[in-house]
Design a protein around this motif. Structure first.
Motif, PDB file in Angstrom:
ATOM      1  N   PRO A 296       0.920  -1.195  -0.102  1.00  0.00           N
ATOM      2  CA  PRO A 296       0.052   0.017   0.070  1.00  0.00           C
ATOM      3  C   PRO A 296       1.014   1.079   0.042  1.00  0.00           C
ATOM      4  O   PRO A 296       2.065   1.344   0.670  1.00  0.00           O
ATOM      5  CB  PRO A 296      -0.812  -0.142   1.251  1.00  0.00           C
ATOM      6  N   VAL A 297       0.467   2.414  -0.592  1.00  0.00           N
ATOM      7  CA  VAL A 297       1.041   3.579  -0.735  1.00  0.00           C
ATOM      8  C   VAL A 297       0.961   4.152   0.690  1.00  0.00           C
ATOM      9  O   VAL A 297      -0.397   4.484   0.948  1.00  0.00           O
ATOM     10  CB  VAL A 297       0.437   4.514  -1.524  1.00  0.00           C
ATOM     11  N   PRO A 298       1.694   4.738   1.447  1.00  0.00           N
ATOM     12  CA  PRO A 298       1.557   5.597   2.546  1.00  0.00           C
ATOM     13  C   PRO A 298       0.501   6.610   2.555  1.00  0.00           C
ATOM     14  O   PRO A 298       0.818   7.135   1.393  1.00  0.00           O
ATOM     15  CB  PRO A 298       3.029   6.097   3.039  1.00  0.00           C
ATOM     16  N   VAL A 299      -0.230   6.869   3.407  1.00  0.00           N
ATOM     17  CA  VAL A 299      -1.349   8.043   3.126  1.00  0.00           C
ATOM     18  C   VAL A 299      -0.617   9.514   3.422  1.00  0.00           C
ATOM     19  O   VAL A 299       0.401   9.493   3.725  1.00  0.00           O
ATOM     20  CB  VAL A 299      -2.439   7.997   4.243  1.00  0.00           C
ATOM     21  N   LEU A 300      -1.361  10.312   2.502  1.00  0.00           N
ATOM     22  CA  LEU A 300      -0.854  11.635   3.021  1.00  0.00           C
ATOM     23  C   LEU A 300      -2.141  12.665   2.912  1.00  0.00           C
ATOM     24  O   LEU A 300      -3.130  12.312   2.756  1.00  0.00           O
ATOM     25  CB  LEU A 300       0.141  12.249   1.574  1.00  0.00           C
ATOM     26  N   GLU A 301      -1.867  13.920   3.401  1.00  0.00           N
ATOM     27  CA  GLU A 301      -3.094  14.608   3.644  1.00  0.00           C
ATOM     28  C   GLU A 301      -3.352  15.414   2.387  1.00  0.00           C
ATOM     29  O   GLU A 301      -2.580  15.765   1.774  1.00  0.00           O
ATOM     30  CB  GLU A 301      -2.692  15.726   4.841  1.00  0.00           C
ATOM     31  N   GLU A 302      -4.756  15.671   2.108  1.00  0.00           N
ATOM     32  CA  GLU A 302      -5.356  16.362   1.048  1.00  0.00           C
ATOM     33  C   GLU A 302      -6.711  16.847   1.355  1.00  0.00           C
ATOM     34  O   GLU A 302      -7.283  16.352   1.981  1.00  0.00           O
ATOM     35  CB  GLU A 302      -5.252  15.426  -0.128  1.00  0.00           C
TER      36      GLU A 302
ATOM     37  N   LEU B 166      -2.928   2.974  -8.080  1.00  0.00           N
ATOM     38  CA  LEU B 166      -4.386   2.883  -8.092  1.00  0.00           C
ATOM     39  C   LEU B 166      -5.005   3.630  -7.138  1.00  0.00           C
ATOM     40  O   LEU B 166      -4.587   3.265  -6.016  1.00  0.00           O
ATOM     41  CB  LEU B 166      -4.854   1.547  -8.595  1.00  0.00           C
ATOM     42  N   THR B 167      -5.743   4.793  -6.981  1.00  0.00           N
ATOM     43  CA  THR B 167      -6.341   5.524  -5.804  1.00  0.00           C
ATOM     44  C   THR B 167      -7.325   4.696  -5.297  1.00  0.00           C
ATOM     45  O   THR B 167      -8.294   4.013  -6.045  1.00  0.00           O
ATOM     46  CB  THR B 167      -6.814   6.851  -6.267  1.00  0.00           C
ATOM     47  N   MET B 168      -7.320   4.722  -4.040  1.00  0.00           N
ATOM     48  CA  MET B 168      -8.437   3.773  -3.097  1.00  0.00           C
ATOM     49  C   MET B 168      -9.350   4.948  -2.847  1.00  0.00           C
ATOM     50  O   MET B 168      -9.349   6.155  -2.762  1.00  0.00           O
ATOM     51  CB  MET B 168      -7.826   3.160  -1.966  1.00  0.00           C
ATOM     52  N   ARG B 169     -10.682   4.393  -2.697  1.00  0.00           N
ATOM     53  CA  ARG B 169     -11.712   5.140  -1.802  1.00  0.00           C
ATOM     54  C   ARG B 169     -11.445   5.797  -0.838  1.00  0.00           C
ATOM     55  O   ARG B 169     -10.660   5.373   0.167  1.00  0.00           O
ATOM     56  CB  ARG B 169     -13.007   4.599  -1.704  1.00  0.00           C
TER      57      ARG B 169
ATOM     58  N   HIS C 149      -5.376   9.876   1.785  1.00  0.00           N
ATOM     59  CA  HIS C 149      -5.518   9.716   0.796  1.00  0.00           C
ATOM     60  C   HIS C 149      -4.511   8.581   0.379  1.00  0.00           C
ATOM     61  O   HIS C 149      -3.410   8.754   0.650  1.00  0.00           O
ATOM     62  CB  HIS C 149      -5.209  10.901  -0.393  1.00  0.00           C
ATOM     63  N   ALA C 150      -5.248   7.325   0.056  1.00  0.00           N
ATOM     64  CA  ALA C 150      -4.341   6.034  -0.252  1.00  0.00           C
ATOM     65  C   ALA C 150      -4.311   5.476  -1.534  1.00  0.00           C
ATOM     66  O   ALA C 150      -5.347   5.874  -2.199  1.00  0.00           O
ATOM     67  CB  ALA C 150      -4.544   5.237   1.227  1.00  0.00           C
ATOM     68  N   GLY C 151      -3.526   4.586  -1.885  1.00  0.00           N
ATOM     69  CA  GLY C 151      -3.561   3.788  -2.896  1.00  0.00           C
ATOM     70  C   GLY C 151      -2.914   2.586  -3.116  1.00  0.00           C
ATOM     71  O   GLY C 151      -2.136   2.171  -2.037  1.00  0.00           O
ATOM     72  N   LEU C 152      -3.087   1.793  -4.251  1.00  0.00           N
ATOM     73  CA  LEU C 152      -2.480   0.579  -4.265  1.00  0.00           C
ATOM     74  C   LEU C 152      -1.574   0.624  -5.621  1.00  0.00           C
ATOM     75  O   LEU C 152      -2.253   1.002  -6.570  1.00  0.00           O
ATOM     76  CB  LEU C 152      -3.451  -0.779  -4.254  1.00  0.00           C
TER      77      LEU C 152
ATOM     78  N   GLU D 157     -13.366  -5.796  -3.128  1.00  0.00           N
ATOM     79  CA  GLU D 157     -12.742  -5.819  -1.596  1.00  0.00           C
ATOM     80  C   GLU D 157     -11.225  -5.020  -1.574  1.00  0.00           C
ATOM     81  O   GLU D 157     -10.905  -4.616  -0.666  1.00  0.00           O
ATOM     82  CB  GLU D 157     -12.476  -7.365  -1.246  1.00  0.00           C
ATOM     83  N   LEU D 158     -10.704  -4.528  -2.502  1.00  0.00           N
ATOM     84  CA  LEU D 158      -9.591  -3.854  -2.826  1.00  0.00           C
ATOM     85  C   LEU D 158      -9.951  -2.492  -2.458  1.00  0.00           C
ATOM     86  O   LEU D 158      -9.040  -1.663  -2.053  1.00  0.00           O
ATOM     87  CB  LEU D 158      -8.890  -3.754  -4.081  1.00  0.00           C
ATOM     88  N   GLY D 159     -11.192  -2.011  -2.551  1.00  0.00           N
ATOM     89  CA  GLY D 159     -11.508  -0.529  -2.087  1.00  0.00           C
ATOM     90  C   GLY D 159     -10.944   0.644  -3.197  1.00  0.00           C
ATOM     91  O   GLY D 159     -10.664   1.825  -2.447  1.00  0.00           O
ATOM     92  N   LEU D 160     -10.722   0.278  -4.176  1.00  0.00           N
ATOM     93  CA  LEU D 160     -10.455   1.197  -5.394  1.00  0.00           C
ATOM     94  C   LEU D 160     -11.203   2.408  -5.749  1.00  0.00           C
ATOM     95  O   LEU D 160     -12.643   1.977  -5.626  1.00  0.00           O
ATOM     96  CB  LEU D 160     -10.105   0.454  -6.684  1.00  0.00           C
ATOM     97  N   ALA D 161     -11.027   3.668  -5.878  1.00  0.00           N
ATOM     98  CA  ALA D 161     -12.096   4.588  -6.211  1.00  0.00           C
ATOM     99  C   ALA D 161     -12.638   4.338  -7.687  1.00  0.00           C
ATOM    100  O   ALA D 161     -13.774   4.718  -8.008  1.00  0.00           O
ATOM    101  CB  ALA D 161     -11.235   5.882  -6.328  1.00  0.00           C
TER     102      ALA D 161
END
Length: 199
Positions: free
Chosen positions: A9-15, A107-110, A117-120, A179-183
């Motif tokens: 997973p991509v570490p989250v960041l503020e947005e 890929l951006t997650m929901r 803001h997280a992604g895979l 289940e991946l929770g992609l946006a």
């Protein structure tokens, strides 16, 4: 800007919370380093030439030759047009790098209620889909290629009817994508075939 470990997973960041899902921006270290080196080398060369002229020495021969050559060339000269085309192409490329996210492998997650803001990475999505496909009865091997808009799955079934394997694969993979929770969940393309005959 955040960095991500390969396959995880991509570490989250503020947005800001407004708007829809946004792609992650690439750091683009290589283009930035190349441009910085070119600017540094050019500035150093010009500074050295100016210092030489102020010290009473003649300017560099290449600069005097270039200045004299440009003074007599017309604007419609082939060399001038070629140089201008290269400069414009380089400028457009740098503008495109500056104005586009570029990080296509994530890929951006929901997003939930918080400002995170997280992604895979695509590799992680491919691993999840491959593992889920291999759990389907009758599947011998699987190849998965995940993109931003489409996930192509090619499976080889060594027993059971192909239609039954295809239906089970489609159901299992659609559940896995959910289940991946992609946006923006990728569109699934599932292809099932028999093993190639040897000889």
């Amino acid at each position: 800007m955040s960095s991500a470990a390969p396959g995880g997973p991509v570490p989250v960041l503020e947005e800001p919370a407004r708007g829809g899902p946004h792609r992650f921006w690439s750091v683009r270290r290589v283009p930035a380093a190349l441009l910085a080196l070119l600017v540094l080398a050019g500035a150093g060369l010009v500074l050295y030439d100016v210092a030489s002229v102020w010290a009473g020495r003649p300017g560099m021969r290449w600069r005097r030759t270039l200045a004299d050559d440009l003074a007599v060339r017309q604007l419609d000269d082939v060399a001038v047009l070629a140089g201008a085309a290269v400069a414009v192409a380089l400028g457009l490329w740098l503008l495109a790098l500056a104005c586009t996210p570029g990080l296509r492998s994530v890929l951006t997650m929901r997003r939930g209620d918080g400002p995170l803001h997280a992604g895979l990475r695509r590799e992680a999505v491919e691993v999840v889909l491959r593992d889920r496909a291999m759990a389907v009865a009758g599947v011998q091997s699987v190849r998965v290629r995940a993109g931003r808009h489409k996930a192509a799955v090619r499976a080889v079934a060594h027993f059971r009817e192909l239609d039954h394997v295809h239906a089970d694969l489609d159901t299992a993979l659609r559940a896995a994508v959910g289940e991946l929770g992609l946006a923006r969940p990728p569109h699934l393309s599932v292809h099932v075939a028999r093993p190639a005959r040897k000889g």
